[in-house]
Design a protein around this motif. Structure first.
Motif, PDB file in Angstrom:
ATOM      1  N   SER A  36       0.869  -1.166   0.000  1.00 21.83           N
ATOM      2  CA  SER A  36       0.000   0.000   0.000  1.00 21.83           C
ATOM      3  C   SER A  36       0.908   1.217   0.000  1.00 21.83           C
ATOM      4  CB  SER A  36      -0.916   0.007   1.224  1.00 21.83           C
ATOM      5  OG  SER A  36      -1.728   1.169   1.235  1.00 21.83           O
ATOM      6  N   ALA A  37       1.024   1.843  -1.155  1.00 20.17           N
ATOM      7  CA  ALA A  37       1.909   3.002  -1.332  1.00 20.17           C
ATOM      8  C   ALA A  37       3.353   2.629  -1.019  1.00 20.17           C
ATOM      9  CB  ALA A  37       1.432   4.185  -0.506  1.00 20.17           C
ATOM     10  N   ASP A  38       3.800   2.901   0.228  1.00 21.33           N
ATOM     11  CA  ASP A  38       5.210   2.739   0.558  1.00 21.33           C
ATOM     12  C   ASP A  38       5.478   1.691   1.621  1.00 21.33           C
ATOM     13  OD1 ASP A  38       4.055   4.021   2.657  1.00 21.33           O
ATOM     14  OD2 ASP A  38       5.520   5.652   2.800  1.00 21.33           O
ATOM     15  N   ARG A  39       4.538   0.726   1.788  1.00 16.83           N
ATOM     16  CA  ARG A  39       4.755  -0.278   2.829  1.00 16.83           C
ATOM     17  C   ARG A  39       4.132  -1.615   2.437  1.00 16.83           C
ATOM     18  NH1 ARG A  39       0.225  -0.680   6.372  1.00 16.83           N
ATOM     19  NH2 ARG A  39      -1.437   0.738   5.746  1.00 16.83           N
ATOM     20  N   VAL A  40       4.602  -2.664   3.078  1.00 22.16           N
ATOM     21  CA  VAL A  40       4.078  -4.016   2.881  1.00 22.16           C
ATOM     22  C   VAL A  40       2.884  -4.222   3.804  1.00 22.16           C
ATOM     23  CG1 VAL A  40       4.586  -6.473   3.123  1.00 22.16           C
ATOM     24  CG2 VAL A  40       6.328  -4.924   2.204  1.00 22.16           C
ATOM     25  N   VAL A  41       1.762  -4.703   3.243  1.00 23.87           N
ATOM     26  CA  VAL A  41       0.569  -4.945   4.064  1.00 23.87           C
ATOM     27  C   VAL A  41       0.211  -6.427   4.153  1.00 23.87           C
ATOM     28  CG1 VAL A  41      -0.384  -2.647   3.690  1.00 23.87           C
ATOM     29  CG2 VAL A  41      -0.981  -4.482   2.094  1.00 23.87           C
ATOM     30  N   ALA A  42       0.831  -7.277   3.352  1.00 22.82           N
ATOM     31  CA  ALA A  42       0.603  -8.724   3.471  1.00 22.82           C
ATOM     32  C   ALA A  42       1.733  -9.468   2.770  1.00 22.82           C
ATOM     33  CB  ALA A  42      -0.746  -9.132   2.887  1.00 22.82           C
ATOM     34  N   VAL A  43       2.144 -10.570   3.378  1.00 23.05           N
ATOM     35  CA  VAL A  43       3.147 -11.462   2.773  1.00 23.05           C
ATOM     36  C   VAL A  43       2.428 -12.714   2.289  1.00 23.05           C
ATOM     37  CG1 VAL A  43       5.297 -12.725   3.115  1.00 23.05           C
ATOM     38  CG2 VAL A  43       4.901 -10.581   4.359  1.00 23.05           C
ATOM     39  N   LEU A  44       2.667 -13.063   1.026  1.00 26.53           N
ATOM     40  CA  LEU A  44       1.978 -14.179   0.384  1.00 26.53           C
ATOM     41  C   LEU A  44       2.954 -15.309   0.055  1.00 26.53           C
ATOM     42  CD1 LEU A  44      -0.043 -12.027  -2.194  1.00 26.53           C
ATOM     43  CD2 LEU A  44      -0.756 -12.696   0.117  1.00 26.53           C
ATOM     44  N   ASP A  45       2.417 -16.385  -0.521  1.00 22.26           N
ATOM     45  CA  ASP A  45       3.216 -17.459  -1.127  1.00 22.26           C
ATOM     46  C   ASP A  45       4.183 -18.116  -0.141  1.00 22.26           C
ATOM     47  OD1 ASP A  45       2.503 -17.332  -4.163  1.00 22.26           O
ATOM     48  OD2 ASP A  45       2.774 -15.259  -3.545  1.00 22.26           O
ATOM     49  N   TRP A  46       3.598 -18.789   0.849  1.00 18.15           N
ATOM     50  CA  TRP A  46       4.381 -19.432   1.902  1.00 18.15           C
ATOM     51  C   TRP A  46       4.617 -20.917   1.637  1.00 18.15           C
ATOM     52  CZ3 TRP A  46       6.415 -16.909   6.174  1.00 18.15           C
ATOM     53  CH2 TRP A  46       6.005 -15.574   6.352  1.00 18.15           C
ATOM     54  N   GLU A  47       4.414 -21.390   0.437  1.00 21.95           N
ATOM     55  CA  GLU A  47       4.479 -22.831   0.177  1.00 21.95           C
ATOM     56  C   GLU A  47       5.864 -23.423   0.405  1.00 21.95           C
ATOM     57  OE1 GLU A  47       4.765 -23.708  -4.318  1.00 21.95           O
ATOM     58  OE2 GLU A  47       3.638 -21.846  -4.135  1.00 21.95           O
ATOM     59  N   LEU A  48       6.922 -22.607   0.309  1.00 21.10           N
ATOM     60  CA  LEU A  48       8.284 -23.101   0.521  1.00 21.10           C
ATOM     61  C   LEU A  48       8.791 -22.820   1.925  1.00 21.10           C
ATOM     62  CD1 LEU A  48       9.953 -22.076  -2.879  1.00 21.10           C
ATOM     63  CD2 LEU A  48       9.070 -24.315  -2.199  1.00 21.10           C
TER      64      LEU A  48
END
Length: 358
Positions: free
Chosen positions: A216-228
């Motif tokens: 969101s603009a200048d920051r991370v709001v969610a981390v995805l793709d945890w399969e590894l």
């Protein structure tokens, strides 16, 4: 025409079973450029929106594309300092399509995935830098997760991570290679010869980079793709991030090279920010950077193999090329040269090297 790999009627039944109660007809649309697990945005006629994740189509390599593992980790991370979507539930194999694939449903997180150069170019220069530093600080939060409190202490073995990675991805390379690339085998030897001492075990994302987060603009709001995700050495994640973090004049897997744009910090700045945010010694980062590039090349080869074997797995853009994979291996060899590693030979002990290449 429906999306491959999912059936709207089956997805409706699955949502009802999870207590979601969609209204009217469902619309399923594949989202993102991910070419490993497949992601679908599911909407109903009254603004209901969910996300469905399932493995890719066709024959899969053993232990790859583990959506159940991904759902377990996301669930465990709820309420920690790591921003993640909410998991609504895991579905029985075969619950969403004609094949026997497992799947899970999670919340939709509003924001932007910086997965195309056009998106990166639309960011203001100041926001680019702030976003990159937020990315690194978020990674430090991943490595700060209390494994016991989250129930993730049994996620994987605590044996040294680098040898595990070399064994696993060497096997994946043998299973997915489509062309001769002897440099990969040479690099594997050099990495074996330079294994660092490992004194710490944390949660490891396994594929942490700009395309695998929502911003969101200048920051991370969610981390995805945890399969590894697994348990391992935290610098492995930083090394993987650096593997994706091309600098001006360098070639990547494809034309997606956002970090070469004005405003994005250098690899050295990213490492310094991580060291400050985590309080961790980063003197071995050169090895982990080389390992990250090696692993990236092998992952990309698997993506190319799946897209070739079953075109339904191909995203709209971003499928790696053999030329791009070779370029990544060349960069990895240059990092190994900087470290001074050499292929191991019989009768010699593996050398230990410390250093950083940025």
């Amino acid at each position: 025409m429906g999306e491959p790999g999912v059936d709207a009627a089956a997805v409706r039944r699955a949502l009802v079973g999870l207590g979601r109660e969609p209204v009217g007809e469902l619309t399923l649309h594949r989202v993102g450029l991910g070419q490993s697990n497949l992601t679908y945005r599911v909407t109903d006629e009254r603004a209901g929106v969910w996300v469905l994740r399932r493995p890719p189509l066709g024959e899969l390599l053993e232990s790859a594309h583990d959506v159940l593992r991904e759902a377990r980790v996301l669930t465990a991370l709820a309420g920690t300092g790591v921003p993640v979507p909410q998991v609504f539930g895991v579905l029985e194999p075969g619950a969403v399509g004609a094949d026997a694939a497992p799947a899970f449903v999670m919340s939709w997180v509003d924001g932007t995935v910086v997965d195309r150069m056009s998106v990166a170019r639309d960011l203001a220069a100041g926001d680019r830098r702030a976003l990159a530093l937020s990315l690194v600080r978020t990674l430090a939060e991943v490595h700060r997760v209390d494994l016991g409190a989250t129930g993730l202490d049994g996620l994987a073995t605590r044996r040294p991570y680098a040898p595990r990675q070399l064994r696993r991805w060497s096997a994946q390379w043998e299973s997915s290679r489509t062309t001769a690339l002897p440099e990969v085998d040479a690099l594997t030897e050099r990495l074996h010869a330079a294994l660092p001492d490992e004194h710490e075990t944390t949660l490891v994302h396994g594929d942490f980079h700009l395309r695998n987060v929502i911003t969101s603009a200048d920051r991370v709001v969610a981390v995805l793709d945890w399969e590894l995700s697994t348990l391992g050495h935290p610098l492995a994640d930083l090394g993987s991030l650096l593997a994706y973090w091309a600098e001006p004049g360098e070639q990547g897997l494809d034309d997606f090279l956002p970090s070469t744009l004005e405003g994005f910090p250098s690899r050295a700045e990213m490492v310094a920010e991580y060291a400050a945010a985590s309080g961790r010694d980063v003197s071995d980062i050169g090895f982990w950077h080389a390992l990250g590039l090696w692993k990236l090349a092998i992952i990309a080869q698997g993506v190319l193999r799946r897209a070739t074997d079953d075109p339904r797995n191909r995203a709209t853009e971003g499928t790696p090329t053999t030329e791009g994979i070779a370029a990544v291996v060349t960069r990895a060899m240059a990092v190994a040269d900087e470290l001074g590693t050499a292929p191991s030979t019989a009768g010699t002990s593996p050398a230990r090297h410390r250093g950083i290449r940025t």
